[in-house]
Design a protein around this motif. Structure first.
Motif, PDB file in Angstrom:
ATOM      1  N   THR A 114       0.833  -1.201   0.000  1.00 51.18           N
ATOM      2  CA  THR A 114       0.000   0.000   0.000  1.00 51.18           C
ATOM      3  C   THR A 114       0.866   1.249   0.000  1.00 51.18           C
ATOM      4  N   ALA A 115       1.998   1.207   0.686  1.00 42.65           N
ATOM      5  CA  ALA A 115       2.908   2.363   0.698  1.00 42.65           C
ATOM      6  C   ALA A 115       3.441   2.665  -0.699  1.00 42.65           C
ATOM      7  N   ALA A 116       3.464   1.645  -1.568  1.00 42.75           N
ATOM      8  CA  ALA A 116       3.966   1.857  -2.926  1.00 42.75           C
ATOM      9  C   ALA A 116       2.858   2.208  -3.912  1.00 42.75           C
ATOM     10  N   LEU A 117       1.659   1.640  -3.738  1.00 43.20           N
ATOM     11  CA  LEU A 117       0.604   1.788  -4.751  1.00 43.20           C
ATOM     12  C   LEU A 117      -0.678   2.418  -4.221  1.00 43.20           C
ATOM     13  N   GLY A 118      -0.744   2.731  -2.954  1.00 44.05           N
ATOM     14  CA  GLY A 118      -1.961   3.307  -2.409  1.00 44.05           C
ATOM     15  C   GLY A 118      -3.027   2.241  -2.188  1.00 44.05           C
ATOM     16  N   LEU A 119      -4.297   2.671  -2.161  1.00 44.54           N
ATOM     17  CA  LEU A 119      -5.395   1.730  -1.952  1.00 44.54           C
ATOM     18  C   LEU A 119      -5.493   0.695  -3.061  1.00 44.54           C
ATOM     19  N   LEU A 120      -4.949   1.034  -4.246  1.00 39.94           N
ATOM     20  CA  LEU A 120      -4.894   0.041  -5.318  1.00 39.94           C
ATOM     21  C   LEU A 120      -4.013  -1.133  -4.876  1.00 39.94           C
ATOM     22  N   GLY A 121      -2.936  -0.832  -4.185  1.00 39.50           N
ATOM     23  CA  GLY A 121      -2.072  -1.887  -3.660  1.00 39.50           C
ATOM     24  C   GLY A 121      -2.781  -2.731  -2.620  1.00 39.50           C
ATOM     25  N   THR A 122      -3.590  -2.079  -1.768  1.00 39.97           N
ATOM     26  CA  THR A 122      -4.377  -2.832  -0.782  1.00 39.97           C
ATOM     27  C   THR A 122      -5.331  -3.793  -1.478  1.00 39.97           C
ATOM     28  N   LEU A 123      -6.005  -3.297  -2.518  1.00 41.22           N
ATOM     29  CA  LEU A 123      -6.929  -4.142  -3.264  1.00 41.22           C
ATOM     30  C   LEU A 123      -6.206  -5.294  -3.944  1.00 41.22           C
ATOM     31  N   ILE A 124      -5.048  -5.006  -4.565  1.00 42.22           N
ATOM     32  CA  ILE A 124      -4.277  -6.059  -5.236  1.00 42.22           C
ATOM     33  C   ILE A 124      -3.812  -7.100  -4.222  1.00 42.22           C
ATOM     34  N   GLY A 125      -3.300  -6.644  -3.086  1.00 42.69           N
ATOM     35  CA  GLY A 125      -2.843  -7.574  -2.060  1.00 42.69           C
ATOM     36  C   GLY A 125      -3.969  -8.438  -1.519  1.00 42.69           C
ATOM     37  N   PHE A 126      -5.130  -7.813  -1.307  1.00 43.92           N
ATOM     38  CA  PHE A 126      -6.283  -8.569  -0.788  1.00 43.92           C
ATOM     39  C   PHE A 126      -6.755  -9.608  -1.806  1.00 43.92           C
ATOM     40  N   LEU A 127      -6.762  -9.239  -3.093  1.00 46.58           N
ATOM     41  CA  LEU A 127      -7.163 -10.191  -4.134  1.00 46.58           C
ATOM     42  C   LEU A 127      -6.151 -11.328  -4.253  1.00 46.58           C
ATOM     43  N   LEU A 128      -4.873 -11.021  -4.074  1.00 45.66           N
ATOM     44  CA  LEU A 128      -3.850 -12.072  -4.114  1.00 45.66           C
ATOM     45  C   LEU A 128      -4.044 -13.047  -2.956  1.00 45.66           C
ATOM     46  N   ILE A 129      -4.408 -12.534  -1.785  1.00 51.90           N
ATOM     47  CA  ILE A 129      -4.658 -13.406  -0.636  1.00 51.90           C
ATOM     48  C   ILE A 129      -5.844 -14.325  -0.912  1.00 51.90           C
ATOM     49  N   ILE A 130      -6.925 -13.756  -1.483  1.00 50.32           N
ATOM     50  CA  ILE A 130      -8.106 -14.573  -1.798  1.00 50.32           C
ATOM     51  C   ILE A 130      -7.764 -15.625  -2.854  1.00 50.32           C
ATOM     52  N   THR A 131      -6.991 -15.210  -3.877  1.00 51.01           N
ATOM     53  CA  THR A 131      -6.580 -16.176  -4.915  1.00 51.01           C
ATOM     54  C   THR A 131      -5.757 -17.300  -4.313  1.00 51.01           C
ATOM     55  N   HIS A 132      -4.857 -16.937  -3.416  1.00 50.91           N
ATOM     56  CA  HIS A 132      -4.038 -17.953  -2.749  1.00 50.91           C
ATOM     57  C   HIS A 132      -4.909 -18.914  -1.933  1.00 50.91           C
ATOM     58  N   LEU A 133      -5.893 -18.368  -1.223  1.00 49.53           N
ATOM     59  CA  LEU A 133      -6.791 -19.214  -0.434  1.00 49.53           C
ATOM     60  C   LEU A 133      -7.596 -20.153  -1.329  1.00 49.53           C
ATOM     61  N   CYS A 134      -7.993 -19.665  -2.505  1.00 54.08           N
ATOM     62  CA  CYS A 134      -8.760 -20.506  -3.429  1.00 54.08           C
ATOM     63  C   CYS A 134      -7.939 -21.681  -3.959  1.00 54.08           C
ATOM     64  N   ASN A 135      -6.606 -21.519  -3.990  1.00 55.08           N
ATOM     65  CA  ASN A 135      -5.741 -22.580  -4.510  1.00 55.08           C
ATOM     66  C   ASN A 135      -5.328 -23.586  -3.447  1.00 55.08           C
ATOM     67  N   LEU A 136      -5.614 -23.300  -2.181  1.00 53.96           N
ATOM     68  CA  LEU A 136      -5.201 -24.207  -1.109  1.00 53.96           C
ATOM     69  C   LEU A 136      -6.179 -25.359  -0.968  1.00 53.96           C
ATOM     70  N   LYS A 137      -5.622 -26.521  -0.635  1.00 52.05           N
ATOM     71  CA  LYS A 137      -6.430 -27.701  -0.338  1.00 52.05           C
ATOM     72  C   LYS A 137      -5.833 -28.432   0.847  1.00 52.05           C
ATOM     73  N   SER A 138      -6.704 -28.995   1.656  1.00 48.64           N
ATOM     74  CA  SER A 138      -6.273 -29.802   2.791  1.00 48.64           C
ATOM     75  C   SER A 138      -6.823 -31.208   2.609  1.00 48.64           C
ATOM     76  N   TYR A 139      -5.945 -32.139   2.237  1.00 48.01           N
ATOM     77  CA  TYR A 139      -6.335 -33.521   1.973  1.00 48.01           C
ATOM     78  C   TYR A 139      -7.452 -33.592   0.922  1.00 48.01           C
ATOM     79  N   GLY A 140      -7.292 -32.784  -0.124  1.00 51.05           N
ATOM     80  CA  GLY A 140      -8.245 -32.783  -1.216  1.00 51.05           C
ATOM     81  C   GLY A 140      -9.464 -31.914  -0.996  1.00 51.05           C
ATOM     82  N   VAL A 141      -9.610 -31.344   0.202  1.00 54.31           N
ATOM     83  CA  VAL A 141     -10.765 -30.494   0.508  1.00 54.31           C
ATOM     84  C   VAL A 141     -10.388 -29.039   0.259  1.00 54.31           C
ATOM     85  N   PRO A 142     -11.131 -28.302  -0.572  1.00 53.63           N
ATOM     86  CA  PRO A 142     -10.826 -26.881  -0.808  1.00 53.63           C
ATOM     87  C   PRO A 142     -10.805 -26.096   0.504  1.00 53.63           C
ATOM     88  N   TYR A 143      -9.781 -25.252   0.665  1.00 56.61           N
ATOM     89  CA  TYR A 143      -9.589 -24.526   1.916  1.00 56.61           C
ATOM     90  C   TYR A 143     -10.724 -23.545   2.188  1.00 56.61           C
TER      91      TYR A 143
END
Length: 533
Positions: free
Chosen positions: A450-479
């Motif tokens: 956010t210090a580099a890109l402003g609120l756009l950076g916050t949005l990008i970081g938050f979307l990256l976190i959600i994307t990462h969560l969507c790719n996680l699985k625990s013993y075949g079960v979506p996180y």
């Protein structure tokens, strides 16, 4: 750069081992097993050599009927009272009767007659004798025989069952797991009186030979999940296991993520509820924290007390936890974005007040925020590591004194102290410590982007976190199940908790064998010989 990153990932992969660590690993000569010698003198020399420079190793010469014998044990591992009250009286009576023990069958008859109520195991090899001695057994050897008896005399010294120190609740069971595996399994069995509750035992750790128990309901848990957990436990290759945290990394899917991929708690009721739903619990001897898998994102916002009070209050508190998670994750970065890049989004009166407070501050907003965040993290860590008597006082007083002094010195502004304090309190709302740690780590990453890109950076970081969560699985079960993919039947216990009468179905994402938590009631068999009595 991508090639280097792949090499780093590949170097972090855990090598799989096909063989489970067993007591046979104590054998120095892997080509064969060494039988117990019929000569007591040879046995005495051999086991004295094995336990050389071991002050608590004891060998005593005894009479077993009309034969000579030896008892071997570690005085620090056995209950001296058990030896005095169970083993020695049996030997005295057998000697008075001049029992003849000249074969393996005679030894078995001796065990059945004189040690019927004891937990006794037959031993035939030297490595088995060493194993049971290290496990707290007393081994009885008889001259002229190549067999012996390992009698359970393990010390009963252990921490009593106390209240949970990490997940306290107001209403509900107040007991917690201890460091003893058998005690922890018994706490689960007291809650789940079901013959389908299975407990498989494994030995892990070349040096520590730690016992690990896998607990599940075989008529509920999905076979593929049970088999995968069993396989990963058997493939653990390590020298020492002292806590469930040591084996946790071997059991999770091989991904790099700040989010916990296995649920751990010291509350028996929480683990029992997971087992009933169709999950698998892993109990590690020596650890008061029991693991549960598979795990999903929403598990870290649920606490046992949600099911011990009214559903409306439980639903409100659960939504509060989700809100606290968002505050702990996003509030500092949003403060940076609004005060540094997007002043137009702040009401005029508020922005004037904020800028007036920051008039004498010599640092940019991001430096100011990082300075206070790092200071608070140091205070929190100091409060945890210091003696309990003074730790809490130091953390509270330190935060007040340093915060007040920083404001008066013009290093930080008043509004920043409010932001940091609110963020810290929101972080403490999370019921699972490992999940709160993930939030702390990601918060710093969002502040920097956010210090580099402003609120756009916050949005990008938050979307990256959600994307990462969507790719996680625990013993075949979506996180993110049951939110992603969306499972409407499982929404009854996600953001809100509906009444118990409505939640009769197990989570669909676990693919449990039995969908319903309450099957059709079966009539109990009559306890009387006379029908109807």
């Amino acid at each position: 750069m991508k090639k280097v990153f792949k090499q780093i990932i590949s170097s972090m992969k855990i090598d799989e081992v096909n063989n489970q660590t067993t007591p046979d690993d104590l054998i120095e000569d892997q080509e064969g097993k060494k039988n117990i010698s019929p000569s007591l003198n040879k046995n005495e020399e051999e086991f004295n050599a094995v336990f050389d420079k071991t002050f608590d190793f004891k060998i005593e010469k005894v009479l077993v009927g009309n034969s000579e014998g030896l008892i071997l044990y570690l005085s620090t591992m056995v209950d001296a009272q058990a030896i005095k009250e169970a083993i020695r009286p049996a030997l005295v009576v057998a000697h008075k009767k001049q029992e003849t023990i000249s074969s393996s069958s005679d030894l078995k008859l001796f065990q059945k007659e004189y040690l019927p109520s004891q937990n006794v195991v037959d031993v035939s090899y030297n490595h088995e004798v060493v194993w049971y001695i290290l496990s707290g057994y007393t081994v009885l050897l008889v001259g002229g025989l190549s067999d012996g008896l390992a009698i359970m005399t393990t010390t009963t010294d252990k921490r009593s069952i106390d209240q949970s120190q990490t997940q306290t609740i107001i209403r509900g069971p107040q007991d917690s797991f201890t460091e003893v595996k058998t005690t922890n399994v018994s706490l689960l069995r007291r809650r789940i009186k079901n013959p389908h509750l299975k407990s498989e035992n494994f030995i892990v750790g070349k040096d520590t030979q730690t016992s690990i128990c896998m607990v599940y309901l075989d008529d509920v848990a999905n076979d593929s999940i049970v088999n995968e957990v069993r396989k990963r436990i058997e493939n653990i290759s390590t020298n020492a296991v002292f806590d469930s945290g040591n084996v946790e990394e071997y059991l999770v899917d091989k991904v790099i993520t700040p989010f916990p991929m296995i649920y751990h708690t010291d509350r028996p009721d929480a683990i029992a509820a997971d087992i009933v739903e169709g999950k698998v619990a892993i109990v590690v001897d020596g650890s008061p924290f029991v693991l549960s898998t598979p795990v999903v994102f929403t598990d870290f916002f649920q606490v046992s007390e949600d099911y011990y009070q009214g559903f409306m209050m439980a639903s409100m508190l659960r939504m509060l936890r989700y809100l606290a998670f968002l505050i702990a994750l996003l509030l500092p970065s949003m403060y940076i974005g609004l005060t540094t890049f997007h002043h137009e989004l702040i009401p005029t009166g508020l922005i004037v007040s904020i800028q007036a407070q920051r008039e004498g501050v010599p640092f940019p907003a991001v430096v100011e925020l990082l300075l206070m965040e790092i200071t608070f993290e140091i205070l929190r860590e100091a409060g945890v590591r210091m003696p309990r008597v003074v730790g809490q006082t130091v953390s509270i007083v330190g935060a007040l004194v340093i915060g007040q002094a920083a404001v008066e010195a013009g290093v930080v502004s008043h509004v920043l102290i409010i932001v940091v304090a609110l963020t810290a309190m929101a972080g403490f709302v999370s019921p699972i410590y490992s999940f709160a740690n993930a939030t702390r780590l990601l918060r710093f990453a969002l502040i920097l982007i956010t210090a580099a890109l402003g609120l756009l950076g916050t949005l990008i970081g938050f979307l990256l976190i959600i994307t990462h969560l969507c790719n996680l699985k625990s013993y075949g079960v979506p996180y993110l199940a049951p939110m992603g993919p969306l499972i409407m039947e499982d929404q009854k216990d996600v953001f809100v908790r509906l009444p118990m009468q409505v939640m009769q179905q197990r989570p669909n994402y676990l693919s449990a064998k039995a969908d319903q938590k309450e099957d059709q009631k079966q009539p109990l068999p009559s306890l009387s010989k006379e029908e109807g009595s």
